[in-house]
Scaffold this active site. Structure first.
Site, PDB file in Angstrom:
ATOM      1  CG  ASP A  44      73.361  37.584  53.691  1.00 58.24           C
ATOM      2  OD1 ASP A  44      72.222  37.455  53.207  1.00 58.24           O
ATOM      3  OD2 ASP A  44      73.558  38.177  54.769  1.00 58.24           O
ATOM      4  CD  GLU A  55      73.833  44.076  51.884  1.00 58.53           C
ATOM      5  OE1 GLU A  55      73.713  42.900  52.233  1.00 58.53           O
ATOM      6  OE2 GLU A  55      72.957  44.940  52.098  1.00 58.53           O
ATOM      7  CD  GLU A  99      71.981  34.335  57.579  1.00 58.02           C
ATOM      8  OE1 GLU A  99      72.680  33.544  58.270  1.00 58.02           O
ATOM      9  OE2 GLU A  99      70.758  34.481  57.759  1.00 58.02           O
ATOM     10  CG  HIS A 125      64.960  37.184  59.413  1.00 61.43           C
ATOM     11  ND1 HIS A 125      65.903  36.488  58.701  1.00 61.43           N
ATOM     12  CD2 HIS A 125      65.382  38.461  59.451  1.00 61.43           C
ATOM     13  CE1 HIS A 125      66.847  37.333  58.299  1.00 61.43           C
ATOM     14  NE2 HIS A 125      66.558  38.538  58.745  1.00 61.43           N
ATOM     15  NE  ARG A 170      67.797  29.165  57.522  1.00 62.23           N
ATOM     16  CZ  ARG A 170      67.247  28.034  57.081  1.00 62.23           C
ATOM     17  NH1 ARG A 170      67.501  26.891  57.667  1.00 62.23           N
ATOM     18  NH2 ARG A 170      66.458  28.040  56.029  1.00 62.23           N
ATOM     19  CG  HIS A 194      60.365  36.061  58.994  1.00 57.79           C
ATOM     20  ND1 HIS A 194      60.415  34.827  58.387  1.00 57.79           N
ATOM     21  CD2 HIS A 194      61.099  36.887  58.219  1.00 57.79           C
ATOM     22  CE1 HIS A 194      61.167  34.910  57.290  1.00 57.79           C
ATOM     23  NE2 HIS A 194      61.592  36.162  57.165  1.00 57.79           N
TER      24      HIS A 194
HETATM   25  N1  UDP Z   1      60.485  44.901  56.083  1.00 56.28           N
HETATM   26  C1  UDP Z   1      59.260  44.984  55.420  1.00 56.28           C
HETATM   27  N2  UDP Z   1      58.128  44.520  56.067  1.00 56.28           N
HETATM   28  C2  UDP Z   1      58.166  43.973  57.329  1.00 56.28           C
HETATM   29  C3  UDP Z   1      59.431  43.873  57.970  1.00 56.28           C
HETATM   30  C4  UDP Z   1      60.570  44.347  57.330  1.00 56.28           C
HETATM   31  O1  UDP Z   1      59.166  45.471  54.290  1.00 56.28           O
HETATM   32  O2  UDP Z   1      57.118  43.565  57.845  1.00 56.28           O
HETATM   33  C5  UDP Z   1      61.701  45.372  55.369  1.00 56.28           C
HETATM   34  C6  UDP Z   1      62.679  46.243  56.141  1.00 56.28           C
HETATM   35  O3  UDP Z   1      62.381  47.619  55.999  1.00 56.28           O
HETATM   36  C7  UDP Z   1      64.024  45.888  55.519  1.00 56.28           C
HETATM   37  C8  UDP Z   1      63.833  44.449  55.098  1.00 56.28           C
HETATM   38  O4  UDP Z   1      62.440  44.190  55.052  1.00 56.28           O
HETATM   39  O5  UDP Z   1      64.290  46.666  54.361  1.00 56.28           O
HETATM   40  C9  UDP Z   1      64.505  43.535  56.080  1.00 56.28           C
HETATM   41  O6  UDP Z   1      64.249  42.212  55.766  1.00 56.28           O
HETATM   42  P1  UDP Z   1      64.689  41.001  56.698  1.00 56.28           P
HETATM   43  O7  UDP Z   1      64.749  41.455  58.102  1.00 56.28           O
HETATM   44  O8  UDP Z   1      63.786  39.870  56.351  1.00 56.28           O
HETATM   45  O9  UDP Z   1      66.138  40.599  56.156  1.00 56.28           O
HETATM   46  P2  UDP Z   1      67.612  41.164  56.420  1.00 56.28           P
HETATM   47  O10 UDP Z   1      67.577  42.634  56.367  1.00 56.28           O
HETATM   48  O11 UDP Z   1      68.074  40.652  57.735  1.00 56.28           O
HETATM   49  O12 UDP Z   1      68.425  40.595  55.294  1.00 56.28           O
END
Ligand code: UDP
Length: 370
Positions: free
Chosen positions: A94, A116, A130, A212, A214, A244
């Site tokens: 997304d 996904e 998103e 993280h 917005r 973040h």
């Molecule tokens: N993650 C990581 N390091 C961190 C925090 C999260 O590798 O310090 C990983 C987590 O295991 C997951 C992904 O990053 O697989 C999540 O990323 P984020 O929260 O940025 O995005 P979203 O999942 O909401 O798309």
């Protein structure tokens, strides 16, 4: 036959890495282009999964607008697609990278596969990108790899034909298992994990926090920090928060939580260190999508600081709880788990079993022959 995988952020990289390696084992030629919509956090993942992109558009800039980023992606990806002329472009999820690259490929008559696919909130609230990114990508894609039944149903309801939908599970579980396998080896040593072991008291319950989105910037993060401050008064708890890098998140979190007892603010950690942290934690507080998907495989409860989730399966199965960003609700939800959680009855993760990449590659091998 050539596939070009394009992504730009940390979570996309984690989720596309196992698919890239699986494609490399097949007879399909595969190349990677990163837009680098994120920079440091993306590079951490590329390093760990030993991926060297064929193209790096290096587009991250501080404070750039979504329109500015989109315009740059259009121009740069057009050059790459024109040189490579792949048979298929694979995008993920997304992000702005996904929707803009899909549209650019469409303009050049190149087929698009969406990994996904089918997640929905149907809450198209501007300016949060998103939901519209995933819907735009679904309108363009020729093949949709869905992670769950619910995602498949969403696409069918939108008129996408079953023939173009392949239900595979989520590739994040492949990445998670691959990583667990690596870090659980006796001789595995990792500097960040060693450092985390040093700073985390062994006798306390770890509350792991990330955020993280917005939609939570401003009041949402403010309330979350206030709630964490209250929870940190408990002597049996240590809060670990990899913050973040978005300055709109980082500034408020550091202002409210720096140098507080029982709170460890750290920079984002590499994927193996984060997986290790999830394993050690008692519960996770997050607005992240990927973490909601990973946590059930580790038996960890998740408190989601959102009021809607495009991942209802985890909520319905009791793995995660939507609490929004009300300070009191966050505190109560954390306290409840700290005091009463005794484990999940069924450890079946609704998001997959680690075979998603293989299923996608099996499909693509036939798709190209057929
Ligand atoms: N993650 C990581 N390091 C961190 C925090 C999260 O590798 O310090 C990983 C987590 O295991 C997951 C992904 O990053 O697989 C999540 O990323 P984020 O929260 O940025 O995005 P979203 O999942 O909401 O798309």
């Amino acid at each position: 036959m050539e596939i070009l995988i394009v992504f730009g952020t940390r979570p996309e990289a984690i989720k596309m890495a196992p698919l890239y390696h699986e494609l490399q084992k097949s007879s399909i030629e595969v190349k990677i282009c990163v837009t680098a919509q994120h920079r440091e956090m993306l590079d951490q993942v590329l390093d760990f999964f030993e991926i060297v992109p064929d193209y790096d558009l290096d587009l991250m800039q501080a404070n750039q607008t979504l329109n500015g980023l989109s315009a740059k992606i259009f121009i740069k990806i057009d050059e790459v697609l024109t040189i490579e002329q792949p048979d298929l472009v694979l995008v993920h999820g997304d992000t702005t990278t996904s929707s803009i690259v899909a549209l650019a490929a469409f303009h050049l008559g190149i087929r698009v596969g969406h990994v996904e696919a089918g997640l929905r909130t149907y809450n198209k609230k501007a300016p949060f990108p998103e939901e519209i990114n995933r819907q735009i990508t679904s309108r363009i894609a020729d093949i949709h790899f869905t992670p769950t039944k619910q995602a498949t149903q969403n696409l069918l309801k939108e008129g996408i034909l079953q023939d173009y939908i392949v239900e595979t599970g989520n590739t994040v579980i492949d990445a998670l298992f691959w990583t667990l396998h690596k870090i659980e080896k006796e001789d595995y040593s990792h500097l960040e994990i060693e450092e985390l072991k040093r700073i985390l008291p062994a006798d306390k319950k770890i509350v792991l926090v990330t955020g993280h989105r917005r939609e939570n910037i401003g009041e949402g993060f403010h309330n979350l920090c206030e709630a964490l401050l209250k929870v940190s008064e408990r002597e049996d708890v240590v809060i670990v928060y990899p913050v973040h890098l978005n300055p709109n998140v980082k500034d408020v979190v550091h202002e409210l939580l720096s140098n507080k007892e029982n709170i460890q603010l750290i920079a984002p950690v590499s994927y193996p260190a984060f997986v290790w942290l999830m394993q050690q934690s008692y519960l996770i507080v997050t607005d992240s999508g990927g973490i909601q998907e990973e946590a059930p495989s580790l038996g960890k409860p998740v408190i989601v600081t959102r009021t809607v989730s495009e991942r209802p399966e985890g909520v319905e199965a009791g793995f995660s709880t939507l609490v929004g960003t009300d300070r009191k609700k966050i505190i109560n939800a954390i306290q409840d788990i700290l005091d009463n959680f005794t484990g999940f009855d069924s450890p079946m993760n609704p998001y997959g079993n680690g075979n998603a990449s293989k299923r996608i590659v099996d499909f693509l091998s036939h798709y190209f022959i057929g």
